[in-house]
Every structure is written in C-alpha cells, then in structure tokens.
Design a protein around this motif. Sequence first.
Motif, mmCIF file in Angstrom:
data_model
loop_
_atom_site.group_PDB
_atom_site.id
_atom_site.type_symbol
_atom_site.label_atom_id
_atom_site.label_comp_id
_atom_site.label_asym_id
_atom_site.label_seq_id
_atom_site.Cartn_x
_atom_site.Cartn_y
_atom_site.Cartn_z
ATOM 1 N N ARG A 1 1.030 -1.247 0.254
ATOM 2 C CA ARG A 1 -0.189 0.047 -0.380
ATOM 3 C C ARG A 1 1.154 1.267 -0.140
ATOM 4 O O ARG A 1 0.590 1.627 1.210
ATOM 5 C CB ARG A 1 -1.324 -0.023 1.255
ATOM 6 C CG ARG A 1 -2.046 -0.810 1.276
ATOM 7 C CD ARG A 1 -2.768 -0.568 -0.356
ATOM 8 N NE ARG A 1 -3.679 0.153 0.113
ATOM 9 C CZ ARG A 1 -4.717 0.829 0.138
ATOM 10 N NH1 ARG A 1 -5.111 0.257 1.218
ATOM 11 N NH2 ARG A 1 -5.038 1.865 -0.045
ATOM 12 N N LEU B 1 -0.892 4.713 0.667
ATOM 13 C CA LEU B 1 -1.252 4.973 1.595
ATOM 14 C C LEU B 1 -0.370 6.089 3.013
ATOM 15 O O LEU B 1 0.128 6.864 2.804
ATOM 16 C CB LEU B 1 -1.541 4.119 2.444
ATOM 17 C CG LEU B 1 -2.306 3.624 4.653
ATOM 18 C CD1 LEU B 1 -2.688 1.946 4.000
ATOM 19 C CD2 LEU B 1 -1.058 3.616 4.984
ATOM 20 N N PRO C 1 -2.269 -1.223 5.833
ATOM 21 C CA PRO C 1 -3.981 -0.955 5.910
ATOM 22 C C PRO C 1 -4.749 -1.503 7.274
ATOM 23 O O PRO C 1 -5.328 -0.932 7.550
ATOM 24 C CB PRO C 1 -3.931 -1.437 4.861
ATOM 25 C CG PRO C 1 -2.954 -2.554 4.446
ATOM 26 C CD PRO C 1 -1.797 -2.001 5.254
ATOM 27 N N GLU D 1 -7.648 6.460 9.286
ATOM 28 C CA GLU D 1 -6.957 6.661 7.920
ATOM 29 C C GLU D 1 -5.352 7.221 8.684
ATOM 30 O O GLU D 1 -5.283 8.597 9.530
ATOM 31 C CB GLU D 1 -6.421 7.425 6.702
ATOM 32 C CG GLU D 1 -7.606 6.666 6.223
ATOM 33 C CD GLU D 1 -8.071 5.834 5.113
ATOM 34 O OE1 GLU D 1 -7.160 5.596 4.236
ATOM 35 O OE2 GLU D 1 -8.770 5.278 4.512
#
Length: 225
Positions: A61, A64, A180, A204
């Motif tokens: 990810r 992210l 995540p 997040e």
Amino acid sequence: VTLHLVLAESALELVPQEIRNTPAVRSDSRRRGTDPSEIILDRSLHHSSMPRLSHGERRGRPDLVHEAVLSATGTPLFMNGKLKVYVHTNQNLVLQIEEKTRIPKSYNRFRGLAEQLLTERPKSGLVKVYDADITKLVKKVIGADRVVGMSTQGAPTDLGELSKELTATRRPCVLVGGFPRGHFDPAVLRMTDRLVRISPMPLEAHVVVARVVYEVEKATNRIND
Ligand SMILES: C[S@@+](CC[C@H](N)C(=O)[O-])C[C@H]1O[C@@H](n2cnc3c(N)ncnc32)[C@H](O)[C@@H]1O
C-alpha cells in the motif's frame, strides 16, 4: 523541540522474489520497462499475485504511505524544521526524510522515487535509506525519551493534552501505523511508553498524522508567529 514522527511497519517494499514471476507483476514490468525486482509492490496492480504472500493483507500500500508522508511534510511544523519524518517499512528499512525536503505530490512520481530509494539505498541526501528495526530506530537513531504509539487499541486520550506533554520532553517520538489493517507488532508495542486512541473511530494514517502534527504545532505556539 523537534517531533520525531515514525510511520511504523509501513506497507512499502519492492516486489518480493516469490511473486516476481507472476502474470500481474510481469505485465506491470513489461508496461513500465522496469525489472520486477525494482518495482514497488502495489496492491492496486498486483492484487492477483498477492494471496501467496504471508501477511499479504498488510502489504503493498504505497499509496497510503504517500498520503501520510504528504500530510506530514505539508505542515508548517515540517517546513519550520521542527518535524522529522521516518518511514519504517515492514522489511525493517528506514527512509529518513530530511527537514524541508519536498516529496512529489503525484503518486507516479512518488512511486518512482520510492523505487529508486529502495533499489539504491542512498546513505546521504534528502532521503537516506538504512536498515533498522523499530527498536534500533527509536532508541539508537532517534534517541527518543518519550514514545507514544497511536492505536485504536490504546487508551482514549485528548490529543491536545498529550501534545503538551510531548513538547515538554527533549526528543518526543510518535508512532503511527503505515499499514492498512491490523495492529502494531509486539516489538513495536514494547517500544512505546503509552498507547493512545485519539478517536473511537478507526482513522486513516494520514488523518492521524495531520491531527498529531497540528496539535503539536499548537502546543509549541508556532501557529502564527
Ligand atoms: C488504517 S490504520 C491501521 C489499521 C486499523 N484500522 C486500526 O484500527 O488501527 C493506520 C494507523 O492509524 C492510526 N490510527 C487509526 N485510528 C486511530 C485512532 N482512532 N486512534 C489512534 N490512532 C489511530 C494507528 O497508528 C494505525 O496503525
């Protein structure tokens, strides 16, 4: 006082050996004209190759990580040289971002930079790359005297109060998960003096980073001076 912000166990790595020969990775490699060993693992492109990876749900990810880094480096605290950002990866590599470094806003350019950094591992420059597990990073490299971990499993805590405590120490360090889903590894938990939850909701990483940095800015009275 400088805040040392660590994005811990981040989902950022080159495509691991065991899936370099799979169709999704090979077609990405052909399309970009880049060897599979020099491509960043990205779930949005390599999803079909990832089930065979251990802890695959926490990996691949880079988007992210990009968001969280931009959240940190776009702030006055960072631009004033009062925030140091470290991306600690799930492979125990650290990307140390020097004060005031400009990180690409475009994801494609960020991916290219991350690929270059993880492949070449520069020992100096605006982003240095070196081997370090979380213990070495926090204790030796940063020399933190206060370590706070951000987690939905932490104790409900007022971030404003916490930031005042943090800025009263010499080398405060905050850990935010760069993955995540799931929670910190026990090795990371052992490093923390406190584990705190800043909202009853799971957030997040980039939102958590933005809030921590803003509260620390307020606590150091550097908002408008
Ligand atoms: C997308 S979350 C990781 C996975 C998971 N959903 C969780 O609940 O922690 C990324 C990181 O943001 C931080 N985080 C998310 N929600 C938080 C909260 N309510 N309080 C404190 N930290 C939080 C943690 O450091 C977490 O590792």
